[in-house]
Design an enzyme around this catalytic site. Structure first.
Site, PDB file in Angstrom:
ATOM      1  N   PHE A   1       6.031  -0.434   6.593  1.00  0.00           N
ATOM      2  CA  PHE A   1       6.160  -0.792   5.183  1.00  0.00           C
ATOM      3  C   PHE A   1       7.580  -1.310   4.951  1.00  0.00           C
ATOM      4  CE2 PHE A   1       6.663  -0.192   0.620  1.00  0.00           C
ATOM      5  CZ  PHE A   1       5.528  -0.839   0.190  1.00  0.00           C
TER       6      PHE A   1
ATOM      7  N   ASP B   1       6.896   8.000   9.261  1.00  0.00           N
ATOM      8  CA  ASP B   1       6.594   7.850   7.837  1.00  0.00           C
ATOM      9  C   ASP B   1       5.098   8.107   7.681  1.00  0.00           C
ATOM     10  OD1 ASP B   1       5.836   6.894   5.331  1.00  0.00           O
ATOM     11  OD2 ASP B   1       7.203   5.190   5.383  1.00  0.00           O
TER      12      ASP B   1
ATOM     13  N   TYR C   1       2.166  10.150  -3.886  1.00  0.00           N
ATOM     14  CA  TYR C   1       1.361   9.573  -4.972  1.00  0.00           C
ATOM     15  C   TYR C   1       0.134   8.836  -4.470  1.00  0.00           C
ATOM     16  CZ  TYR C   1       4.688   5.740  -3.977  1.00  0.00           C
ATOM     17  OH  TYR C   1       5.484   4.794  -3.376  1.00  0.00           O
ATOM     18  N   LYS C   2      -0.052   8.818  -3.152  1.00  0.00           N
ATOM     19  CA  LYS C   2      -1.234   8.156  -2.606  1.00  0.00           C
ATOM     20  C   LYS C   2      -2.319   9.209  -2.383  1.00  0.00           C
ATOM     21  CE  LYS C   2       1.659   4.620  -0.433  1.00  0.00           C
ATOM     22  NZ  LYS C   2       1.141   3.420  -1.118  1.00  0.00           N
TER      23      LYS C   2
ATOM     24  N   ARG D   1      -8.217  -4.627   0.831  1.00  0.00           N
ATOM     25  CA  ARG D   1      -7.946  -3.284   1.341  1.00  0.00           C
ATOM     26  C   ARG D   1      -8.712  -2.252   0.518  1.00  0.00           C
ATOM     27  NH1 ARG D   1      -1.858  -0.674   1.172  1.00  0.00           N
ATOM     28  NH2 ARG D   1      -2.380  -0.554  -1.021  1.00  0.00           N
TER      29      ARG D   1
END
Lengths: 397, 397
Positions: free
Chosen positions: A113, A184, A209-210, A356
């Site tokens: 990312f 990560d 938050y995912k 996605r």
């Protein structure tokens, strides 16, 4: 066996939609509003400053860190909470480079990312000691680890394709070569049976938050392997990482263990929301959750295949090599995703051509997967993306 | 003229107490719970991922930054929100040193809040280029600025004594000597008529959970003078400070202006609470607020004097040289403060002997000041602190 119909009822889901974007922002757990109201009115409102001790605010980062630790295979006392993932990446990377001072290469991949790479760039410039961020293709990482590698810094699951690295094998390879490994877990924690201890990860970081449903901009976590926790020297040496924050000494002395990775005052309201959200995971077996995700993503893949839709699988075909998402390439992917969202199937788009879909068994089941495939079929068959309304570029979808 | 009885009604104050600790944690503004509930249920709950655009979450740091800007005399577009004050200090200091690369001294004072000094220590070690953190007594700062000073880094108001630096004069002195100036407004913003633009501050940072009432661990702010905003190179180069975060480029390019000081995903729930809390300041004139604070702190000082209490004023006697608090030295200060709190007058204690009282006219008036003086008198006259219950050391009071 987990009752996934029951876990679904723990979420306040937007009506009439199949929410396949929990890999970007998890939906609202029903327990959050009441818990936050309690913290506002009964703690902040009644105790005011007294909340730091009497409501346990000061200890929240360690207490919630232990809840995250269970979900990522980390020992108790090895995880703390706060800041954002970008800041936690910076802390981990600065500490890792400091532990391996004679080497100059930070090895990562082009599927990482971007913020991880950006933070590394900023740190390298600050250090000014000739470090290099070396990026290779994800499949070339193992080969690229060598005796120049100071730190291997990877995101376990690729945010676009869902390709999953072999954390244990790559960490072992890094250690053999004398490098440290930072993982990560942004797209792993709360979705997969991660085991940072078994893998021997030196540092692990992630957002909440995912798949952890902590809310927009929820605090990040950092895990430091116990072997390093009392040795690392924090680059961001803030007062709450001090051995005695309330002594107000003029000189910094790091706290014992992972507490030294705390920086500033803990974000109590955001931690409260996250704490309530984590109740959803009570009693959940992560291996079972991961297996269920594979079943569902295979159902998605086969459905797309069976209908002969003109989508190219961007994720690995082997479900064991995928994270908890499935992605397809499609040249008109942006507009097609807009059309899909307008019809109640919420996935997202990542440039240049990736559609996605997050697979989150806690609130997504066969019905949502089937609805997604069917709606995709309708959108693609009718070329709904030709409608100009779906062609506007938006910053976030 | 502000109706301070009306502003007081905007707060949900603990019953039966005089809350003189708003310089540590502001009380709950009544508007916060409903606003947060709205963000939870109508935004996160209904829009989910769509909240980033449709509820304006992504722009919140700039929008709220502009609200803070008005309160500190900064131009619109020069303040952004996020992280903690410690992280913002690090960002400002790294940027300032980068702008003044030929000098090595960071000048601060022994009255600065320790986390500012700790963050400087950590940065100096990371940089490894022989920078030095030079600490002098607060009154010796002006003298100590010289041609070796790279950056003057001060907190305007001393957290213990309330001593207020002359921001304009010291900044001018720093500039004359070729140094930059960073001001920490933790104990100023929301209390005093700060004017960073008039003072010519290069950077200003602050927290929002004290006089701004944003809640425990509320997000911090950073102001970058427009002259530097497009020049500074962020040390914490996170994706939301990128020129195009959603292009997901592999290389960092800073955003225009102060936006480059954004780092990770904005803490939406905490920003929502802060946003609602800031409504209290709508229409408030900061000069009037500061004048009212002086009147009240003088009333406190004179009350203590008139009763002949055995307290030594730790704050400057001149109210114009004080921030929005008043502090006294008393050898048994810790236990005496515990006794005071038990009787409903909430101040706090800072080692070794400081009894500290925040003066916050938005919700504290003459009645609270008089109650505080009277209760102090009772506590000191009866030596209530001799009660063993008040002698236990707590981490935070």
């Amino acid at each position: 066996m987990t009752d996934f119909a029951a876990t679904r009822r723990l979420f306040d889901l937007p009506e009439g939609i199949a929410y396949l974007d929990g890999n970007s922002l998890g939906p609202l757990p029903k327990a959050v509003p009441a818990r936050l109201e309690q913290t506002l009115r009964a703690e902040w409102g009644r105790l005011a400053i007294g909340g730091w001790n009497r409501a346990g605010w000061m200890e929240a980062p360690a207490r919630i860190g232990d809840r995250i630790a269970r979900l990522i295979g980390a020992p108790p006392g090895s995880v703390t909470m706060g800041d954002t993932l970008s800041v936690k990446v910076y802390q981990a990377l600065a500490a890792a480079l400091d532990l391996n001072p004679d080497r100059r290469v930070i090895l990562s991949d082009t599927g990482n990312f971007p913020t991880d790479l950006y933070m590394a760039e900023g740190l390298i410039r600050s250090l000014g000691r000739g470090h290099e961020l070396r990026l290779v293709a994800p499949e070339a990482v193992a080969e690229a680890i060598d005796e120049t590698t100071a730190v291997l810094m990877l995101t376990e699951v690729d945010y676009r394709t869902g390709r999953r690295h072999d954390m244990a094998a790559l960490t072992a390879r890094a250690h053999e070569a004398g490098a440290l490994a930072i993982w990560d877990l942004a797209h792993s924690a709360g979705a997969l049976a991660v085991d940072v201890a078994a893998a021997g990860a030196d540092f692990a970081v992630g957002c909440t938050y995912k798949f952890l449903n902590g809310g927009p901009g929820a605090p990040a976590f950092i895990h430091v392997a116990p072997a390093h926790a009392d040795t690392v020297r924090p680059a961001l040496s803030g007062w709450l990482g001090h051995e005695a924050p309330f002594a107000f000494d003029l000189d910094y002395r790091p706290a014992a263990g992972v507490d030294r990775m705390r920086v500033g005052t803990p974000p109590v309201l955001a931690l409260t929301a996250l704490d309530a959200a984590l109740d959803v995971f009570d009693g959940i077996d992560m291996a079972e959750l991961e297996a269920r995700s594979r079943t569902l993503s295979e159902r998605f893949r086969k459905g797309v295949e069976a209908r002969g839709l003109p989508l190219v699988l961007a994720s690995p075909a082997d479900p064991a090599a995928r994270g908890s998402q499935i992605s397809f390439r499609f040249p008109e992917g942006y507009a097609a995703m807009q059309a899909l969202i307008a019809r109640g199937v919420v996935g997202d788009f990542r440039a240049p051509d990736i559609m996605r879909f997050g697979i989150t068994p806690l609130y997504v089941g066969e019905a949502e997967i089937d609805a997604a495939v069917e709606t995709l079929d309708a959108v693609l068959t009718d070329r709904l993306w030709d409608d100009p309304a779906f062609r506007t570029r938006a910053a976030v979808t």
